[in-house]
Scaffold this active site. Structure first.
Site, mmCIF file in Angstrom:
data_model
loop_
_atom_site.group_PDB
_atom_site.id
_atom_site.type_symbol
_atom_site.label_atom_id
_atom_site.label_comp_id
_atom_site.label_asym_id
_atom_site.label_seq_id
_atom_site.Cartn_x
_atom_site.Cartn_y
_atom_site.Cartn_z
ATOM 1 N N LYS A 36 -34.081 -38.955 86.097
ATOM 2 C CA LYS A 36 -34.346 -39.833 84.945
ATOM 3 C C LYS A 36 -35.377 -40.859 85.370
ATOM 4 C CE LYS A 36 -32.821 -40.391 80.688
ATOM 5 N NZ LYS A 36 -32.192 -39.416 79.795
ATOM 6 N N GLY A 50 -38.656 -37.011 76.707
ATOM 7 C CA GLY A 50 -38.479 -38.307 76.060
ATOM 8 C C GLY A 50 -37.070 -38.858 76.230
ATOM 9 N N ASP A 51 -36.920 -40.099 75.847
ATOM 10 C CA ASP A 51 -35.630 -40.777 75.734
ATOM 11 C C ASP A 51 -35.927 -42.012 74.870
ATOM 12 O OD1 ASP A 51 -32.726 -40.616 77.101
ATOM 13 O OD2 ASP A 51 -33.250 -42.728 77.003
HETATM 14 P P1 NDP Z 1 -35.125 -43.620 70.127
HETATM 15 O O1 NDP Z 1 -35.982 -44.573 70.844
HETATM 16 O O2 NDP Z 1 -35.758 -42.565 69.278
HETATM 17 O O3 NDP Z 1 -34.076 -44.397 69.210
HETATM 18 C C1 NDP Z 1 -33.213 -45.335 69.778
HETATM 19 C C2 NDP Z 1 -32.417 -45.976 68.674
HETATM 20 O O4 NDP Z 1 -31.357 -46.720 69.260
HETATM 21 C C3 NDP Z 1 -33.231 -46.959 67.856
HETATM 22 O O5 NDP Z 1 -32.728 -46.991 66.553
HETATM 23 C C4 NDP Z 1 -32.983 -48.282 68.593
HETATM 24 O O6 NDP Z 1 -33.143 -49.436 67.788
HETATM 25 C C5 NDP Z 1 -31.522 -48.120 68.968
HETATM 26 N N1 NDP Z 1 -31.269 -48.911 70.169
HETATM 27 C C6 NDP Z 1 -31.855 -48.797 71.368
HETATM 28 N N2 NDP Z 1 -31.416 -49.715 72.218
HETATM 29 C C7 NDP Z 1 -30.510 -50.432 71.530
HETATM 30 C C8 NDP Z 1 -29.683 -51.523 71.847
HETATM 31 N N3 NDP Z 1 -29.709 -52.063 73.077
HETATM 32 N N4 NDP Z 1 -28.858 -51.990 70.886
HETATM 33 C C9 NDP Z 1 -28.836 -51.445 69.648
HETATM 34 N N5 NDP Z 1 -29.602 -50.415 69.274
HETATM 35 C C10 NDP Z 1 -30.418 -49.915 70.203
HETATM 36 O O7 NDP Z 1 -34.188 -42.936 71.241
HETATM 37 P P2 NDP Z 1 -33.369 -41.580 71.170
HETATM 38 O O8 NDP Z 1 -32.871 -41.351 69.797
HETATM 39 O O9 NDP Z 1 -34.165 -40.537 71.838
HETATM 40 O O10 NDP Z 1 -32.146 -41.900 72.155
HETATM 41 C C11 NDP Z 1 -30.919 -42.444 71.689
HETATM 42 C C12 NDP Z 1 -29.827 -42.175 72.708
HETATM 43 O O11 NDP Z 1 -29.682 -40.758 72.880
HETATM 44 C C13 NDP Z 1 -30.056 -42.729 74.112
HETATM 45 O O12 NDP Z 1 -28.805 -43.066 74.679
HETATM 46 C C14 NDP Z 1 -30.633 -41.533 74.859
HETATM 47 O O13 NDP Z 1 -30.431 -41.647 76.244
HETATM 48 C C15 NDP Z 1 -29.802 -40.417 74.256
HETATM 49 N N6 NDP Z 1 -30.333 -39.071 74.358
HETATM 50 C C16 NDP Z 1 -31.570 -38.764 73.897
HETATM 51 C C17 NDP Z 1 -32.037 -37.472 73.985
HETATM 52 C C18 NDP Z 1 -33.356 -37.069 73.425
HETATM 53 O O14 NDP Z 1 -33.657 -35.874 73.458
HETATM 54 N N7 NDP Z 1 -34.170 -37.958 72.879
HETATM 55 C C19 NDP Z 1 -31.238 -36.425 74.626
HETATM 56 C C20 NDP Z 1 -29.912 -36.827 74.991
HETATM 57 C C21 NDP Z 1 -29.504 -38.113 74.875
HETATM 58 P P3 NDP Z 1 -34.309 -50.494 68.130
HETATM 59 O O15 NDP Z 1 -35.568 -49.807 67.686
HETATM 60 O O16 NDP Z 1 -33.973 -51.696 67.355
HETATM 61 O O17 NDP Z 1 -34.280 -50.714 69.624
HETATM 62 O O1 2IT Z 2 -30.622 -37.685 78.086
HETATM 63 C C1 2IT Z 2 -31.215 -36.595 77.925
HETATM 64 O O2 2IT Z 2 -30.632 -35.515 78.087
HETATM 65 C C2 2IT Z 2 -32.614 -36.635 77.515
HETATM 66 N N1 2IT Z 2 -33.151 -37.721 77.266
HETATM 67 C C3 2IT Z 2 -33.396 -35.375 77.389
HETATM 68 C C4 2IT Z 2 -33.826 -34.860 78.735
HETATM 69 C C5 2IT Z 2 -34.773 -33.699 78.718
HETATM 70 O O3 2IT Z 2 -35.319 -33.423 79.798
HETATM 71 O O4 2IT Z 2 -34.971 -33.054 77.684
#
Ligand code: NDP
Ligand code: 2IT
Length: 452
Positions: free
Chosen positions: A133, A172-173
């Site tokens: 990560k 991404g994340d």
């Molecule tokens: P994005 O950046 O697309 O969206 C994040 C969302 O969460 C936004 O609405 C953001 O609001 C909110 N957020 C972030 N930090 C905080 C906080 N401290 N308090 C409240 N709201 C918060 O990210 P993703 O959708 O990609 O990721 C969301 C979660 O899913 C994370 O935990 C990530 O690790 C996990 N994840 C993502 C994957 C992926 O493929 N993208 C895969 C597996 C897990 P704001 O804009 O106001 O910060």
């Molecule tokens: O938390 C996760 O699994 C991710 N943000 C996606 C990782 C990936 O390599 O697709």
């Protein structure tokens, strides 16, 4: 997270004490390690060879940690210096694999907890991907496209030397989506003079990205919830769903919930949440969050069936299913108590570690189905591995084929976790099941590959 662990093999207590002592200012990392170590106690009892060969001691120490300076200049000519991270945790099953997070809260503890989780999640998918990560404490909010591009280029100016399709493959994340991935990939290509498709996943579908990768995490979390409900003879049909977040995971969880006959009623960001009893309008949410990049309150301003609740989280809304999909520790014991009182049936973590340990215990004690992120959000990284396969073989699979593969992978992930929990005497406990099934695969591979 310093309490003594009871009724577990001594190695678990010893290793956890050592993790706390050696990583004293890393509460999220300690939290993630604690959950895994407690869960895998039955596996260690059944496999003394894992204990004898120091599998656990080695696993909690990343193979490599990279911390670097990221200088960049904003549109007004001011210099900024951010900190970049990449923690390469385990390559025993494949190249390091895991996302990059850009958010002001990013520090070594956050990156290490995410990298540690990623090892077991990736193992659980059954694919050949290790765990890693990375990210930066850079805050993309309010930055122009040109600033984002300059930051991404500076970040890659250092990170490129540690990446590669057979070495380490980011995605991404939080704060890293299609735009950032484009700039990061472009800079890697420029520096290395290689169009190495498989060194990054989540790419645009026009230039090597896989169909369904964008949707995969959110879709997968809903598929996982569907699988858990099916075990109890229930379905998603007619269920009210609370989703937190309004980013990549949340948007596509909401979209798939609709498609499977449920009614998603909430979304949120760090300013508060919206509740829409008519069901969330996905097109409007995407327009606001992916195009205009504005605050969630704007949704309520444009839709009469919705209201905005400032500074709160959506868990006070009465729902059948909760899908926390924003960030770590965003659903605590008070939230869990409110959800249980309102009759919640299932919780599936779209985010990584969004539920605090006390809240997890409360759900399990109340008989609520609980799908931990390692299993429930594994669809994202699993589809990243499908992207790597397509890149390596220069193929392109259709949307429908890719979604069918994701659907099957989520069923397999569910069944692996479910079966492992039952095998170790914790039937229905998906936390024990996911950690045990992921750990077993990693541990066998480490045993075979020697002390390295
Ligand atoms: P994005 O950046 O697309 O969206 C994040 C969302 O969460 C936004 O609405 C953001 O609001 C909110 N957020 C972030 N930090 C905080 C906080 N401290 N308090 C409240 N709201 C918060 O990210 P993703 O959708 O990609 O990721 C969301 C979660 O899913 C994370 O935990 C990530 O690790 C996990 N994840 C993502 C994957 C992926 O493929 N993208 C895969 C597996 C897990 P704001 O804009 O106001 O910060
Ligand atoms: O938390 C996760 O699994 C991710 N943000 C996606 C990782 C990936 O390599 O697709």
């Amino acid at each position: 997270m310093t309490e003594t662990l009871l009724a577990v093999p001594p190695v678990v207590n010893d290793v956890f004490a050592s993790v706390v002592a050696r990583n004293p200012h890393e509460p999220e990392f300690q939290q993630a390690v604690h959950e895994v170590l407690v869960s895998i106690a039955p596996v260690l009892e059944a496999h003394p060879e894992f204990v004898e060969s120091g599998i656990v001691e080695r696993l909690v120490e990343p193979e490599r940690q990279i911390i670097f300076r990221v200088p960049w200049v904003d549109d007004a000519g001011r210099l900024h210096v951010n900190r970049g991270f990449r923690v390469q945790f385990s390559s025993v099953l494949g190249p390091y694999k895991g996302g990059l997070r850009f958010h002001p809260s990013v520090n070594l503890s956050i990156v290490k907890f995410l990298g540690f989780e990623q090892i077991f999640k990736n193992a659980l998918t059954g694919q050949g991907i290790g765990g890693g990560k990375g990210g930066s404490d850079f805050d993309p909010h309010g930055r122009s496209d040109a600033e984002i591009m300059r930051f991404c280029q500076s970040f890659m100016n250092e990170l490129y030397r540690h990446l590669g399709e057979h070495t380490d493959v980011p995605a991404g994340d939080i704060g890293v989506g299609a735009r950032e991935i484009g700039y990061l990939f472009g800079q890697y290509r420029k520096i290395t003079n290689r169009h190495e498709s498989g060194m990054f996943t989540g790419k645009g579908v026009q230039w090597g990205g896989a169909e369904v990768r964008t949707e995969a995490t959110g879709y997968g979390a809903v598929f996982f919830a569907e699988e858990m409900l099916a075990v109890r003879g229930e379905s998603l049909e007619g269920k009210r769903i609370a989703v937190s977040g309004s980013g990549n995971v949340a948007i596509y969880a909401i979209a798939k919930a609709w498609q499977l006959g449920a009614l998603p009623v909430t979304a949120s960001d760090s300013s508060g949440y919206i509740v829409d009893d008519a069901g969330i309008d996905v097109d409007l949410l995407r327009q606001l969050k992916e195009v205009e990049r504005v605050r969630i309150s704007e949704y309520a301003a444009r839709r009469s069936s919705a209201r905005f609740v400032e500074g709160a989280r959506p868990w006070e809304v009465a729902v059948d299913i909760a899908l926390p999909s924003a960030t770590q520790n965003e659903l605590d014991i008070d939230d869990a108590t409110a959800l249980i009182a309102n009759g919640v049936r299932a919780v599936a973590e779209g985010a990584n570690m969004p539920t605090t340990p006390g809240a997890v215990a409360a759900f399990q004690d109340a008989g609520v189905l609980f799908g931990p992120g390692k299993a429930a959000n594994a669809g994202g990284v699993a589809t990243s591995a499908l992207e790597m396969s397509q890149n390596a073989s220069r193929q392109r699979w259709s949307f429908d084929d890719s979604e069918a593969k994701l659907r099957q992978i989520m069923k397999n992930v569910h069944d692996s976790a479910f079966d492992a929990a039952a095998r170790y005497g914790y039937a229905g406990d998906y936390v024990v099941g996911a950690n045990s099934a992921g750990f077993e695969r990693v541990a066998h591979a480490m045993l075979a590959q020697g002390v390295i």
